[in-house]
Design a protein around this motif. Structure first.
Motif, short mmCIF file in Angstrom:
data_model
loop_
_atom_site.label_atom_id
_atom_site.label_comp_id
_atom_site.label_asym_id
_atom_site.label_seq_id
_atom_site.Cartn_x
_atom_site.Cartn_y
_atom_site.Cartn_z
N VAL A 123 59.39 38.91 -24.79
CA VAL A 123 59.82 37.78 -25.63
C VAL A 123 61.27 37.40 -25.36
CG1 VAL A 123 60.25 37.07 -28.01
CG2 VAL A 123 58.14 38.28 -27.44
N LEU A 124 62.16 38.39 -25.27
CA LEU A 124 63.58 38.09 -25.08
C LEU A 124 63.97 37.95 -23.61
CD1 LEU A 124 65.30 40.37 -27.76
CD2 LEU A 124 64.53 38.00 -27.94
N GLY A 125 63.16 38.52 -22.72
CA GLY A 125 63.44 38.34 -21.29
C GLY A 125 63.47 36.87 -20.88
N PRO A 126 62.46 36.06 -21.30
CA PRO A 126 62.53 34.63 -20.98
C PRO A 126 63.75 33.93 -21.57
CG PRO A 126 60.30 35.25 -21.57
CD PRO A 126 61.16 36.44 -21.84
N VAL A 127 64.20 34.39 -22.74
CA VAL A 127 65.41 33.80 -23.31
C VAL A 127 66.59 34.00 -22.36
CG1 VAL A 127 67.00 33.82 -25.27
CG2 VAL A 127 64.56 34.22 -25.64
N TRP A 128 66.71 35.22 -21.86
CA TRP A 128 67.80 35.54 -20.94
C TRP A 128 67.68 34.73 -19.65
CZ3 TRP A 128 72.39 37.18 -19.79
CH2 TRP A 128 72.69 37.64 -18.52
N LEU A 129 66.49 34.66 -19.08
CA LEU A 129 66.31 33.96 -17.80
C LEU A 129 66.56 32.46 -17.94
CD1 LEU A 129 63.19 35.80 -16.34
CD2 LEU A 129 65.58 36.10 -15.71
N LEU A 130 66.07 31.87 -19.03
CA LEU A 130 66.31 30.44 -19.24
C LEU A 130 67.79 30.17 -19.52
CD1 LEU A 130 63.13 29.47 -21.27
CD2 LEU A 130 63.72 28.75 -18.95
N LEU A 131 68.44 31.12 -20.19
CA LEU A 131 69.89 30.99 -20.39
C LEU A 131 70.62 31.03 -19.06
CD1 LEU A 131 72.17 30.86 -22.52
CD2 LEU A 131 72.22 33.36 -22.47
N VAL A 132 70.20 31.95 -18.18
CA VAL A 132 70.82 32.06 -16.85
C VAL A 132 70.62 30.79 -16.04
CG1 VAL A 132 70.69 33.26 -14.63
CG2 VAL A 132 70.75 34.57 -16.75
N VAL A 133 69.38 30.28 -16.01
CA VAL A 133 69.12 29.09 -15.21
C VAL A 133 69.83 27.87 -15.81
CG1 VAL A 133 66.99 28.25 -16.32
CG2 VAL A 133 67.32 27.93 -13.87
N GLY A 134 69.90 27.80 -17.15
CA GLY A 134 70.62 26.70 -17.77
C GLY A 134 72.09 26.72 -17.42
N LEU A 135 72.69 27.92 -17.47
CA LEU A 135 74.11 28.04 -17.12
C LEU A 135 74.35 27.73 -15.65
CD1 LEU A 135 75.05 31.27 -19.13
CD2 LEU A 135 75.89 28.95 -19.56
N SER A 136 73.50 28.26 -14.77
CA SER A 136 73.72 28.05 -13.34
C SER A 136 73.53 26.59 -12.94
CB SER A 136 72.78 28.96 -12.52
OG SER A 136 71.43 28.71 -12.85
N VAL A 137 72.50 25.94 -13.49
CA VAL A 137 72.30 24.52 -13.19
C VAL A 137 73.42 23.68 -13.81
CG1 VAL A 137 70.81 22.51 -13.56
CG2 VAL A 137 69.79 24.71 -12.96
N GLY A 138 73.74 23.96 -15.08
CA GLY A 138 74.75 23.17 -15.76
C GLY A 138 76.13 23.28 -15.14
N VAL A 139 76.52 24.51 -14.78
CA VAL A 139 77.85 24.70 -14.20
C VAL A 139 77.92 24.08 -12.80
CG1 VAL A 139 79.48 26.43 -13.35
CG2 VAL A 139 78.38 26.73 -15.58
N SER A 140 76.90 24.34 -11.97
CA SER A 140 76.94 23.81 -10.60
C SER A 140 76.85 22.29 -10.60
CB SER A 140 75.82 24.41 -9.76
OG SER A 140 74.55 24.19 -10.36
N TYR A 141 76.03 21.71 -11.49
CA TYR A 141 75.94 20.26 -11.57
C TYR A 141 77.23 19.67 -12.15
CZ TYR A 141 74.30 15.61 -12.98
OH TYR A 141 74.15 14.26 -13.15
N GLY A 142 77.80 20.36 -13.15
CA GLY A 142 79.06 19.90 -13.71
C GLY A 142 80.20 19.94 -12.71
N LEU A 143 80.22 20.98 -11.86
CA LEU A 143 81.24 21.04 -10.80
C LEU A 143 81.08 19.89 -9.81
CD1 LEU A 143 81.34 24.88 -10.06
CD2 LEU A 143 83.15 23.50 -11.11
N ALA A 144 79.80 19.54 -9.52
CA ALA A 144 79.55 18.45 -8.58
C ALA A 144 79.98 17.10 -9.15
CB ALA A 144 78.08 18.41 -8.20
N THR A 145 79.80 16.93 -10.47
CA THR A 145 80.17 15.66 -11.09
C THR A 145 81.61 15.66 -11.59
OG1 THR A 145 79.35 16.40 -13.25
CG2 THR A 145 77.80 15.23 -11.80
N GLY A 146 82.20 16.84 -11.70
CA GLY A 146 83.57 16.94 -12.18
C GLY A 146 83.70 16.95 -13.69
N ASP A 147 82.59 17.21 -14.41
CA ASP A 147 82.65 17.20 -15.88
C ASP A 147 81.69 18.25 -16.43
OD1 ASP A 147 83.08 16.64 -18.51
OD2 ASP A 147 82.55 14.51 -18.40
N ILE A 148 82.08 19.52 -16.36
CA ILE A 148 81.22 20.61 -16.84
C ILE A 148 80.99 20.50 -18.34
CG2 ILE A 148 81.03 23.11 -17.11
CD1 ILE A 148 82.54 23.45 -14.53
#
Length: 524
Positions: A390-415
């Protein structure tokens, strides 16, 4: 080899649902990509623009593979690059299930007491998995050829799928002989697959030289529909034959129930942090969780870094804009991220299924009976494993959300502007994942012999959500999938009601399954 044919019939009967499911899904997936590409890029100019945009996106090459041309067949072959990883994954799970998992459960010893040869079980498992990957390749060839693509390219693609699957059939068979148990064997074989994928990805980002050290890279270099090169098929075939021969040789040198590599003895006294059912579940799942974390983070970085240029890659097709528009988002890039996150939810559900089915494997191996013979109650033992499902998916979705959000924010210049919406979009997939988990609890609690059918349920969810929408299935059928009801937009505020209903359904099914487990007998 005596008894190989009979064991093969037995394995076919046991896999009569799962095997046809993955064979058909992976076999027709390239055809669905062909239909999609033809509709989205109807002209040569559209396809050329997509080709040039993809060449300029190294993250796409790392994730999917190299692209060799702008013809429809070449684009379909490129987009189907993940099939070269998914088919070996299915082959590994099939081989280990019918070799070391059978051995761990004691059924191999039971069969061996009859007139069955020493190599019969290994040979039958390899024939089943090898036949599965060959059928997948044949189905891909026939479907692409029937669609109207050139016969040579269709044959090359199907052959590239079959031979890479054959390499990992041999790899899994060898791992099953070297490892001390099914769990370790899966770890060895899946580790080899992950290494092959990583080497291919790194090579395709650079000059391409490193790709030649990966069986997945060999199949990609067959170059279907783009001036086919046939000799890498021979390289994969020779490697597959060598691995299969090595598996038989090692099988002759080890004792039944043990591996060529002996299992290490643990310390005499466990540390306090390893006491209790939760600590036991963590000890069993920490390696898998670490691998999933690294893999999902790298996937997220690849998606986030390539999303900023996705508009150039996809072109100006109104059809694409309409298709991505249903996922919400203020821009095409945000709609693309939302579409990818909907697929990530299904991928994370596979982790949850794997974590949950560890309950079933522990019970089948007789280990649950040993734990429950102590002062540990059934609910505590069940809850220890469910915590990670139950909590493993929470962690994995949190990781993918952070990795996509940070990398996309770095590309656009607005994290600061991009990260919160991407993170909420990723976590919005959780309720659907929990519904799948709850269905697994119900199967394990009420009818444990069908617990493994949870993989078939997940496959059905993929078929409804990812394939059904493409072929135009009626909406009532699509609504069966819980992933149809999670928010597609990165803004989940308008979907709180459906999220609440999914959580309530998951809780009700999970509680019912837990109650059924408490009342039923333990299978020793």
């Amino acid at each position: 080899m005596r008894g190989t044919r009979a064991l093969l019939r037995l394995y076919l009967r046991r896999d009569r649902v799962v095997a046809p499911l993955w064979i058909v899904l992976l076999g027709v997936l390239p055809l669905l990509y062909a239909v999609s590409f033809e509709g989205l890029y109807p002209t040569a100019a559209d396809r050329q623009a997509f080709y040039l945009g993809t060449l300029a996106a190294p993250a796409q090459a790392a994730l999917v593979g190299p692209i060799f041309g702008s013809d429809l067949g070449a684009l379909v072959s490129w987009r189907s690059g993940l099939v070269l990883t998914l088919v070996p994954l299915a082959a590994i799970l099939t081989v280990v299930r019918h070799t070391r998992a059978e051995e761990d459960a004691g059924r191999t010893e039971l069969m061996g007491s009859t007139a069955v040869g020493r190599y019969a079980g290994l040979a039958a498992a390899m024939l089943l998995a090898g036949g599965g990957v060959a059928t997948t390749g044949l189905l891909s060839t026939l479907s692409l050829w029937a669609f109207g693509l050139p016969a040579a390219g269709s044959i090359a693609f199907g052959a590239s799928v079959a031979v890479v699957g054959g390499v990992f059939v041999g790899c899994a068979a060898l791992a099953a002989q070297v490892a001390s148990g099914a769990r370790v064997a899966r770890g060895y074989a899946l580790g080899a697959l992950a290494a092959a994928f990583a080497i291919r990805a790194i090579g395709d980002i650079g000059s391409g030289t490193m790709s030649w050290f990966s069986p997945i890279g060999w199949s990609a270099q067959v170059r279907p529909f783009a001036d086919e090169g046939w000799w890498p098929i021979l390289l994969s075939s020779v490697t597959a034959a060598a691995l299969c021969a090595a598996a038989f040789a090692v099988a002759n040198r080890r004792d039944l129930g043990s591996g060529l590599r002996a299992e290490r003895r643990g310390p005499v006294a466990a540390v306090p942090s390893l006491s209790g059912p939760v600590a036991l579940a963590w000890r069993l799942s920490r390696g898998t969780t670490a691998v999933w974390t690294v893999g999902i983070a790298l996937f997220g970085i690849a998606i986030g870094s390539s999303a900023n240029g996705i508009g150039d890659q996809l072109g100006s097709s109104a059809t694409i804009g309409d298709a991505l528009g249903k996922f919400g988002g203020d821009t095409l890039e945000q709609s693309f991220i939302a579409a990818v996150l909907s697929i990530v939810g299904i991928i994370v559900a596979a982790y949850s299924v794997s974590a949950l089915l560890r309950l079933h494997s522990e019970e089948e191996a007789g280990l649950a009976e040993i734990v429950l013979a102590t002062g540990v109650s059934r609910i505590r033992w069940l809850a220890g494993h469910l915590l990670f499902a139950v909590l493993g998916p929470v962690w994995l979705l949190l990781v993918v959300g952070l990795s996509v959000g940070v990398s996309y924010g770095l590309a656009t210049g607005d994290i600061a502007a991009e990260l919160p919406s991407v993170l909420s979009g990723a976590l919005g997939q959780l309720p659907a994942v929990w519904v799948v988990t709850a269905l697994g609890v119900a199967l394990f609690g009420a009818i444990p012999r069908f617990a493994s059918a949870l993989w078939a349920i997940l496959g059905g969810v993929v078929a409804l959500g990812q394939v059904g929408a493409v072929v135009g299935l009626p909406q009532p059928l699509l609504d069966i999938s819980p992933f149809t009801h999670v928010p597609w937009s990165l803004d989940i505020a308008d979907s709180l009601a459906s999220i609440g209903w999914l959580v309530a359904v998951a809780a009700a099914i999970g509680i019912a399954g837990s109650a059924a487990f408490v009342r039923r007998d333990i299978r020793g």
